[in-house]
Design a protein around this motif. Structure first.
Motif: not given
Lengths: 114, 114
Positions: B3, A10, B10-11, B6-7, B22, A14, B13-16, B19
């Motif tokens: 886009s 991800l 994605l950003g 989406a960035v 969520f 990102a 969700l891109a963290q422990e 995520l």
DNA sequence: AAAACAATTCCATAGAATTGGAAGTATGAA
DNA sequence: TTCATACTTCCAATTCTATGGAATTGTTTT
């Protein structure tokens, strides 16, 4: 795919430039693009692109092969499918199974009495 | 979904921790969890959790409602579906083509000693 | 009104990510 | 060998992200 891998993937996607690169590589298929191709298409300076390709590779979302003095980067579709499956299963399905015993019942908030 | 969105998603969700939050909210469904519930489940300090919830909210992946002095955060399934659709369409098409063993790590350039 | 509680914002700090010029490595061509 | 090309790594400057104690806001209870 495990949670740690998902976070890595991800994170790799990102970022504007990296997402753009990845989308181009997906569209291109197994043949791939060389960094030179991508520089021409996206106008990113070579060291910056190199950095982003490395990040995508670290997340195993792309791979590369060498042909002479050219490198060809291409999307790893299996990995991408793995990520999408993870998101679909773990992050987009409201399972009918109720919370496990560790779940704390939410306090029932009472409105202010009239 | 575009886009840029989406960035952002994605950003988010891109963290422990995010995520994990969520995923809990997805499992929970529309009822949602309060920050207090999440603190108990995940052991994240309140201001840190608050920061992460804000990030998820900024990406529109979660929403919140207030009930008395409690807030209840819940997953935005539509948004998540939008993200998955974006990834599937824009980043995982050509999935009939394979790109497995052809993709190998590039040779790493070794620096020559002076 | 004051106390208690839920959650947030403020803010300083530490750490990670991004950027691109300069310098290096790898390969093929002259 | 030497040169040119393709690409990378090095490095330092900058900008974003994450963390959590202290202070603050909003709400309910007493």
């Amino acid at each position: 795919m495990k949670s740690d891998d998902a976070v890595l993937a991800l994170g790799a996607l990102a970022q504007e430039s990296r997402l753009a690169v990845f989308r181009l590589l997906v569209k291109r298929g197994p043949e791939g693009y060389s960094p030179g191709d991508l520089i021409e298409k996206l106008g990113i300076p070579a060291p910056t692109l190199s950095f982003h390709l490395r990040e995508l590779q670290r997340a195993k979302l792309i791979g590369a092969r060498r042909e002479g003095r050219f490198l060809y980067y291409s999307a790893n579709f299996d990995r991408m499918r793995g990520l999408i499956d993870f998101l679909t299963e773990k992050c987009c399905s409201l399972s009918d199974t109720e919370c496990d015993s560790a779940c704390v019942p939410i306090p029932v908030a009472r409105r202010r009495r009239a």
